[in-house]
Scaffold this motif. Structure first.
Motif, PDB file in Angstrom:
ATOM      1  N   VAL A   1       0.425  -3.668  -1.761  1.00 26.10           N
ATOM      2  CA  VAL A   1       0.305  -4.914  -1.015  1.00 26.10           C
ATOM      3  C   VAL A   1      -0.744  -4.660   0.058  1.00 26.10           C
ATOM      4  O   VAL A   1      -0.607  -3.741   0.853  1.00 26.10           O
ATOM      5  CB  VAL A   1       1.641  -5.332  -0.362  1.00 26.10           C
ATOM      6  N   ALA A   2      -1.801  -5.470   0.060  1.00 28.11           N
ATOM      7  CA  ALA A   2      -2.939  -5.212   0.955  1.00 28.11           C
ATOM      8  C   ALA A   2      -2.740  -5.886   2.302  1.00 28.11           C
ATOM      9  O   ALA A   2      -3.537  -6.720   2.723  1.00 28.11           O
ATOM     10  CB  ALA A   2      -4.233  -5.675   0.299  1.00 28.11           C
ATOM     11  N   ASP A   3      -1.681  -5.528   2.957  1.00 26.17           N
ATOM     12  CA  ASP A   3      -1.353  -6.104   4.256  1.00 26.17           C
ATOM     13  C   ASP A   3      -1.317  -4.965   5.266  1.00 26.17           C
ATOM     14  O   ASP A   3      -0.384  -4.157   5.256  1.00 26.17           O
ATOM     15  CB  ASP A   3       0.003  -6.818   4.179  1.00 26.17           C
ATOM     16  N   PRO A   4      -2.313  -4.873   6.156  1.00 28.47           N
ATOM     17  CA  PRO A   4      -2.349  -3.755   7.107  1.00 28.47           C
ATOM     18  C   PRO A   4      -1.118  -3.654   7.999  1.00 28.47           C
ATOM     19  O   PRO A   4      -0.809  -2.585   8.522  1.00 28.47           O
ATOM     20  CB  PRO A   4      -3.609  -4.045   7.938  1.00 28.47           C
ATOM     21  N   SER A   5      -0.387  -4.771   8.180  1.00 25.63           N
ATOM     22  CA  SER A   5       0.788  -4.729   9.049  1.00 25.63           C
ATOM     23  C   SER A   5       1.938  -3.941   8.441  1.00 25.63           C
ATOM     24  O   SER A   5       2.946  -3.681   9.115  1.00 25.63           O
ATOM     25  CB  SER A   5       1.260  -6.154   9.374  1.00 25.63           C
ATOM     26  N   LEU A   6       1.814  -3.542   7.173  1.00 26.12           N
ATOM     27  CA  LEU A   6       2.813  -2.674   6.562  1.00 26.12           C
ATOM     28  C   LEU A   6       3.009  -1.391   7.367  1.00 26.12           C
ATOM     29  O   LEU A   6       4.130  -0.890   7.493  1.00 26.12           O
ATOM     30  CB  LEU A   6       2.371  -2.291   5.145  1.00 26.12           C
TER      31      LEU A   6
ATOM     32  N   SER B   1     -13.513  -6.157   6.103  1.00 30.43           N
ATOM     33  CA  SER B   1     -12.307  -5.356   6.304  1.00 30.43           C
ATOM     34  C   SER B   1     -11.178  -5.771   5.368  1.00 30.43           C
ATOM     35  O   SER B   1     -10.485  -4.907   4.806  1.00 30.43           O
ATOM     36  CB  SER B   1     -11.848  -5.441   7.763  1.00 30.43           C
ATOM     37  N   ARG B   2     -10.969  -7.052   5.185  1.00 27.14           N
ATOM     38  CA  ARG B   2      -9.865  -7.514   4.342  1.00 27.14           C
ATOM     39  C   ARG B   2     -10.097  -7.112   2.892  1.00 27.14           C
ATOM     40  O   ARG B   2      -9.178  -6.650   2.203  1.00 27.14           O
ATOM     41  CB  ARG B   2      -9.739  -9.026   4.457  1.00 27.14           C
ATOM     42  N   ARG B   3     -11.338  -7.265   2.410  1.00 24.42           N
ATOM     43  CA  ARG B   3     -11.649  -6.904   1.025  1.00 24.42           C
ATOM     44  C   ARG B   3     -11.575  -5.394   0.821  1.00 24.42           C
ATOM     45  O   ARG B   3     -11.037  -4.907  -0.181  1.00 24.42           O
ATOM     46  CB  ARG B   3     -13.044  -7.438   0.660  1.00 24.42           C
ATOM     47  N   LEU B   4     -12.125  -4.649   1.775  1.00 23.02           N
ATOM     48  CA  LEU B   4     -12.106  -3.194   1.641  1.00 23.02           C
ATOM     49  C   LEU B   4     -10.671  -2.660   1.656  1.00 23.02           C
ATOM     50  O   LEU B   4     -10.329  -1.765   0.881  1.00 23.02           O
ATOM     51  CB  LEU B   4     -12.922  -2.555   2.766  1.00 23.02           C
TER      52      LEU B   4
END
Length: 640
Positions: free
Chosen positions: A346-351, A606-609
């Motif tokens: 899951v590409a969510d940095p808040s993880l 940043s979101r794509r990377l």
């Protein structure tokens, strides 16, 4: 609360798979470190890992129950909590049924005997359920309406395996004859959406029972799924004189939900960020636990922490507050572990900050409350204002709107007004596919050249939109997010990351009684007066401190854009790209170019990377088997 794992065999040879179940169970010991065990008959094998929350000394699973003339007819294991179990027990007792435990599991199986599959309509809680009926010889599976708790399954000619975590099925792949193969179609969906949408997983042959669904499986048969929960968001009009009545109903429903969610035989705490959602939950929880502990996390970088606001909120509502600050080094080191726990990326940095605040909370409590679901139910995302800003475009003739679309394509990237023209010229079905988007099609082709389906997201969104044509524009967006972003991102991280620390997360907003009120809120009381969640804010005026009531939501923000452009994560990201054995999936030259563009502030990638980097770490663990996630074997065995 537990992790369930089981198998319904095709040839009544369940005893042959007991060892396989017992071997795979420790892969999710973190879901239930208090107790483990298995049960089997000729057809089925059930296993569980228990996290004891209610009726600690009893309520062991797999749970056996049957009426007087058919003792032990049913075997059940379930993952979750049933908050109205006391009321259900009373109702079923009055109908003549007897109980052997004081827990929240037994009313499920007794209710199944009485109501059949409709038992799910009587449950108020979060759940993944498996019940084997040895008389009818059929397996019943179910998930809660919103998908708070997961349930994976795979079927081969040897039978159907089901589990709370996919890694258990991966562990059993050889035993059940399951060929492990990457699902590239699901990869495209992941790159497009930042998560793998239900019912897919990144492994072909392993799927998820969808939220709000039940299923029946018979030995040697296929899984037959039935949807029992369909949000309606009926059109409503509330006169000005009746608005306060609605606000009061919201407050009463939420207070009742929090009271029910506090039911436990262990200590319950609460997460607390700087927004209205978690603050409302914590303030209501304080009424039922004067010694409530609250927890938050943040970063040292200015502008990426709500620690100060959360501390002010904690002081205002009178609770003890505990803070965890996360460094870039901690962040990077935790990523492999997190991808292992997630099962699919899951590409969510808040993880990552969630991982650390859950780790801190588990030192003090066994259960925490949180504010997930408030945005989807009450209209909280800023994007929900879009139908208002784009309303003038609705009156334009179709040819003119098409012309505007061509014009928007001709304008260079970054030109003011380009996005407005582009979005205004499109229908909602074309422009909105959930509260996340990493790549448009051109960007996707740059990094995965084999991507061939433009607007591939419609495969996911079109069936959902088809069910919402009667709803207002904001309700249609909420409806879509309930079935995409919320169950694909929000609830996956809520479940997997907290359970990584054997911490049960409860979400009082995602309660059937709260939803019954929330779905009746009219359009003009969701996004109104220049804010979102207007009705919720009005309902919480006497509960939430003033400094939070109308504050913009941040949650656990992450300085990913800055980190990827700086020495803090730039080198790590380049090494991850270069070391990954994903040349048949990604154009790694294009990814390196994007890294440079991002560092030079040409484009914010940043979101794509991060979407790609998260996948590469996951791939290194589960496919290449090159990356050790760093799970201590004395606690949980490494799946490699």
């Amino acid at each position: 609360m537990c992790g369930l794992l089981g198998m319904l065999t095709a040839n009544s040879n369940a005893a042959q798979f007991v060892d396989a179940i017992e071997t795979a169970l420790p892969c999710m010991r973190h879901r239930g470190p208090d107790e483990a065990g298995t049960w089997h008959d000729d057809d089925a094998v059930f296993g569980f890992n228990r996290l004891s929350i209610i009726d600690l000394e009893h309520s062991h699973q797999p749970l056996r129950w049957g009426p007087a003339d058919q003792p032990d007819r049913y075997a059940m294991t379930f993952n979750g909590e049933i908050y109205n179990y006391i009321e259900l027990r009373k109702e079923l007792t009055e109908l003549g049924y007897a109980f052997n435990t004081e827990g929240d599991g037994e009313p499920i199986v007794v209710g199944y005997h009485h109501w059949g599959a409709d038992v799910v309509r009587h449950l108020r809680g979060m759940f993944g359920i498996a019940i084997w009926d040895s008389v009818e010889r059929q397996l019943f599976l179910a998930r809660d309406p919103f998908g708070i708790k997961p349930l994976y399954y795979a079927t081969t000619d040897k039978g159907t395996v089901f589990a709370s975590e996919k890694k258990c099925i991966l562990e059993m792949a050889d035993d059940i004859g399951l060929l492990l193969e990457l699902d590239k179609h699901a990869v495209e969906h992941y790159i497009d959406l930042q998560y793998v949408p239900e019912p897919e997983s990144l492994h072909k042959g392993i799927r998820r029972l969808e939220s709000g669904c039940t299923a029946i499986v018979q030995p040697g048969g296929e899984l037959k799924q039935t949807r029992y929960f369909r949000p309606q968001f009926p059109a409503q009009f509330v006169p000005k004189s009746k608005e306060q009545d609605l606000f009061d109903r919201i407050a009463r429903a939420l207070e009742d939900s929090v009271e029910k969610h506090m039911r436990a035989d262990v200590t319950v705490g609460s997460f607390l960020s700087g927004g209205i959602d978690s603050t409302a939950i914590a303030a209501l929880a304080k009424r039922h636990n004067p010694n409530l502990l609250t927890f938050t996390t943040g970063f040292e970088r200015e502008g990426y922490s709500e620690v100060d606001v959360a501390a002010e909120s904690a002081k205002a509502i009178g609770v003890e507050h505990i803070v965890k600050i996360v460094s870039p080094e901690e962040y990077v080191n935790a990523i492999p572990k997190i991808m292992w726990y997630l099962d699919d990326p899951v590409a969510d940095p808040s993880l990552v900050p969630l991982y650390f605040v859950a780790q801190e909370a588990r030192k003090h409590v066994k259960v925490v409350l949180s504010g997930e679901g408030a945005d989807e139910l009450f209209g909280g995302y800023t994007i929900y204002k879009e139908p208002l800003s784009l309303k003038p475009f609705e009156y334009m003739p179709s040819p003119l709107r098409k012309g505007m679309h061509y014009l928007s394509e001709m304008l260079p990237h970054g030109v003011k007004g380009k996005s407005l023209l582009e979005r205004g010229s499109m229908t909602m079905e074309e422009r909105y596919y959930g509260n996340a988007r990493s790549f448009n099609f051109e960007q996707m082709q740059r990094v995965i050249p084999w991507a061939t389906r433009e607007w591939d997201h419609r495969e996911v969104t079109a069936p959902i939109y088809a069910q919402s044509t009667h709803m207002d524009p904001v309700a249609r967006m909420q409806h879509l997010d309930l079935f995409t972003w919320m169950r694909g991102d929000i609830l996956v991280k809520a479940d997997k990351i907290n359970m990584a620390h054997s911490l049960e997360l409860r979400v009082p907003f995602l309660d059937k009684v709260v939803f019954e009120v929330a779905e009746t809120i009219p359009y003009d009381l969701k996004v109104s007066h220049g804010t979102t969640k207007y009705a919720l804010r009005k309902a919480m005026e006497q509960i939430v401190p003033a400094h939070v009531l109308n504050r913009r939501k941040l949650g656990f923000p992450v300085p990913m854009r800055h980190w990827l452009a700086s020495d803090e994560l730039f080198g790590w990201a380049l090494d991850t790209i270069n070391d990954s054995q994903t040349d048949d999936i990604f154009n790694k030259k294009a990814l390196v170019e994007m890294m440079q563009e991002h560092r030079n502030e040409v484009i914010d990638h940043s979101r794509r990377l991060w979407t790609v980097l998260a996948f590469m770490i996951w791939y290194g663990i589960f496919v290449e088997k090159r990356i050790d996630p760093g799970i201590e074997e004395k606690e949980y065995p490494v799946y490699l």
